[in-house]
Design an enzyme around this catalytic site. Structure first.
Site, mmCIF file in Angstrom:
data_model
loop_
_atom_site.group_PDB
_atom_site.id
_atom_site.type_symbol
_atom_site.label_atom_id
_atom_site.label_comp_id
_atom_site.label_asym_id
_atom_site.label_seq_id
_atom_site.Cartn_x
_atom_site.Cartn_y
_atom_site.Cartn_z
ATOM 1 N N SER A 180 45.093 39.732 33.407
ATOM 2 C CA SER A 180 43.755 39.033 33.423
ATOM 3 C C SER A 180 43.094 38.660 32.111
ATOM 4 O O SER A 180 42.323 37.659 32.076
ATOM 5 C CB SER A 180 42.895 39.972 34.059
ATOM 6 O OG SER A 180 42.957 41.230 33.413
ATOM 7 N N HIS A 208 43.877 37.322 40.145
ATOM 8 C CA HIS A 208 43.756 36.091 39.422
ATOM 9 C C HIS A 208 44.818 34.977 40.027
ATOM 10 O O HIS A 208 44.745 33.993 39.647
ATOM 11 C CB HIS A 208 44.127 36.210 37.839
ATOM 12 C CG HIS A 208 42.975 37.105 37.356
ATOM 13 N ND1 HIS A 208 41.758 36.808 36.926
ATOM 14 C CD2 HIS A 208 43.153 38.392 36.987
ATOM 15 C CE1 HIS A 208 41.003 37.875 36.418
ATOM 16 N NE2 HIS A 208 41.898 38.664 36.598
ATOM 17 N N LYS A 240 36.518 36.162 42.923
ATOM 18 C CA LYS A 240 36.956 35.312 41.917
ATOM 19 C C LYS A 240 37.470 33.974 42.721
ATOM 20 O O LYS A 240 36.311 33.258 42.742
ATOM 21 C CB LYS A 240 38.236 35.889 41.057
ATOM 22 C CG LYS A 240 37.815 37.162 40.218
ATOM 23 C CD LYS A 240 38.933 37.963 39.792
ATOM 24 C CE LYS A 240 38.080 38.959 38.874
ATOM 25 N NZ LYS A 240 38.755 40.304 38.551
HETATM 26 C C1 LIG Z 1 38.494 41.593 38.612
HETATM 27 C C2 LIG Z 1 39.700 42.320 38.748
HETATM 28 C C3 LIG Z 1 39.801 43.471 39.770
HETATM 29 C C4 LIG Z 1 38.472 43.962 40.129
HETATM 30 O O1 LIG Z 1 37.926 43.434 41.230
HETATM 31 P P1 LIG Z 1 36.340 43.202 41.658
HETATM 32 O O2 LIG Z 1 36.434 42.763 42.951
HETATM 33 O O3 LIG Z 1 35.726 42.361 40.632
HETATM 34 O O4 LIG Z 1 35.926 44.947 41.615
HETATM 35 C C5 LIG Z 1 41.083 44.182 39.674
HETATM 36 N N1 LIG Z 1 42.097 43.880 39.167
HETATM 37 C C6 LIG Z 1 42.198 42.864 38.442
HETATM 38 C C7 LIG Z 1 43.392 42.639 37.740
HETATM 39 C C8 LIG Z 1 41.109 42.020 38.002
HETATM 40 O O5 LIG Z 1 40.907 41.009 37.296
#
Ligand SMILES: *Cc1c(COP(=O)(O)O)cnc(C)c1O
Length: 387
Positions: A180, A208, A240
């Site tokens: 990330s 992602h 996302k």
């Molecule tokens: C954003 C993210 C999460 C958490 O997801 P949410 O739905 O925002 O709680 C988990 N793992 C990774 C790699 C992330 O980037």
């Protein structure tokens, strides 16, 4: 003032001194390439809304229609009475989209990870985790009480040695699919091969990659053309690229049934809004038909890389929307981010503990909703600041 509170105040002062104090900004506009903060308009490179769906009219309409038909709240956990028809339809759709037997909808990605790992392994078992994994995966390991072994980022030979040396009852390899804060992709085919060879689970967090990589945005496994192996557990988030909220786990029927029985963050929480599930069904249509959006994203990434070539700004190479510029010190990262902010460009400075010490960076995240002019403005500003 009491001693407990004093301790917190001192802690906050220390955070400030280290250049690590985080502050929120309140936006007066929906998520999009243009953010409005304190009456100022800024071009934002902050969000994870990679396909520009968070404020898409089709999603808004699906949410509104969904709320009219199904209400706002689910009223209970899924296992009691909070599992409503749109949730079920969404799970079926997610399973078909990802290619696995079955999918389980979770309220957030953080909760999904905290649910999956402790449900599969516990005391006497071992987890092999990439050192750059997301915080939610790190917390999931702790919660599981399994023996934790962290391998250097993407270092397959160390991982292989660790697996060979382990006599744990159950083994689990845990990795981000797209890291990330770096934007690079885990060597998933090799990880799956190791998982097969050492009889381990492979849990992949594709927060992602989902929507961005692979044919029709089917994610990182599809990007590599990997089969939906029985030992593979695929997790992706829906806040996302999918532009809404939530997450899902996709796996074999037995894994999903086990999680439904045992994942505490699934069982002991209220089901998400059925209207959000309706919005997500609309989002999946757009993701599936979203080749134009994905092409645009790649073009913008190329424009950024070409624009910064030959400057002192070193862009990490990534085929995703995450385009980090590594700066080094916390204070430098903050200084550059605030200089950009003064120029109307909002790029977050990411500091420890989110990234390792000494690797503070600007995390440029691109979206299909950006224009070439937005990226050109960022390139020009960074080139000016490089001098
Ligand atoms: C954003 C993210 C999460 C958490 O997801 P949410 O739905 O925002 O709680 C988990 N793992 C990774 C790699 C992330 O980037």
């Amino acid at each position: 003032m009491n001693a407990l509170n004093n301790e917190l105040r001192e802690g906050i002062a220390a955070i400030e001194r280290d250049g690590l104090r985080r502050r929120r900004r309140t936006l007066d506009a929906p998520c999009g390439p243009l953010a409005s903060v304190d009456g100022r308009e800024l071009t934002s490179f902050c969000s994870n809304d990679y396909l520009g769906l968070a404020n898409d009219p089709a999603l808004i309409e699906a949410l509104r229609d969904g709320a009219r038909r199904w209400g706002v709240g689910s009223g209970a956990s899924h296992l009691v009475s909070g599992h409503i028809a749109p949730h079920e339809a969404l799970e079926r759709r997610l399973a078909a989209f990802s290619g696995f037997d079955r999918a389980l909808l979770m309220t957030t990605g953080y909760m999904a990870n905290l649910g999956i790992v402790p449900a599969l392994v516990g005391r006497g078992d071992a987890i092999f985790a990439d050192r750059l994994n997301h915080a939610s995966l790190i917390d999931a390991v702790r919660l599981s009480r399994a023996d934790s072994k962290r391998y250097p980022h993407a270092d397959l030979s160390t991982l292989e040695r660790m697996l060979a040396e382990s006599d744990a009852k159950h083994k689990l390899i845990l990795t981000d699919a797209v890291f990330s804060m770096d934007g690079d992709i885990a060597p998933l085919p090799a990880l799956l091969e190791l998982a097969e060879r050492f009889n381990a689970w492979l849990v992949v967090d594709d927060a992602h990659g989902f929507g961005v990589l692979g044919p029709q945005g089917r994610g990182s496994l599809a990007h590599f053309g990997l089969p939906c192996a029985e030992r593979l557990i695929y997790m992706a988030t829906l806040g996302k690229a999918a532009g809404a909220a939530g997450a899902f786990v996709a796996a074999s029927d037995s894994v999903i049934e086990w999680l439904l029985q045992r994942a505490r963050t699934y069982i002991f929480t209220t089901g998400s809004s059925p209207a959000i599930a309706c919005a997500l069904l609309a989002s999946l249509d757009l993701i599936e038909q979203g080749n134009d959006r994905r092409t645009r994203l790649r073009q913008l990434a190329k424009q950024l890389a070409n624009g910064l070539a030959g400057t002192r700004w070193k862009l990490a190479v990534s085929p995703t929307a995450i385009q980090p510029v590594i700066v080094g010190s916390n204070h430098d990262a903050l200084r550059i981010a605030s200089a950009l902010y003064e120029k109307g460009l909002w790029v977050p400075a990411i500091r420890p503990p989110t990234v390792p010490d000494g690797t503070a960076r600007l995390r440029v995240s691109l979206s299909a909703s950006h224009t070439e002019a937005h990226v050109a403005a960022l390139v020009n500003a960074l080139r000016e600041l490089a001098q």
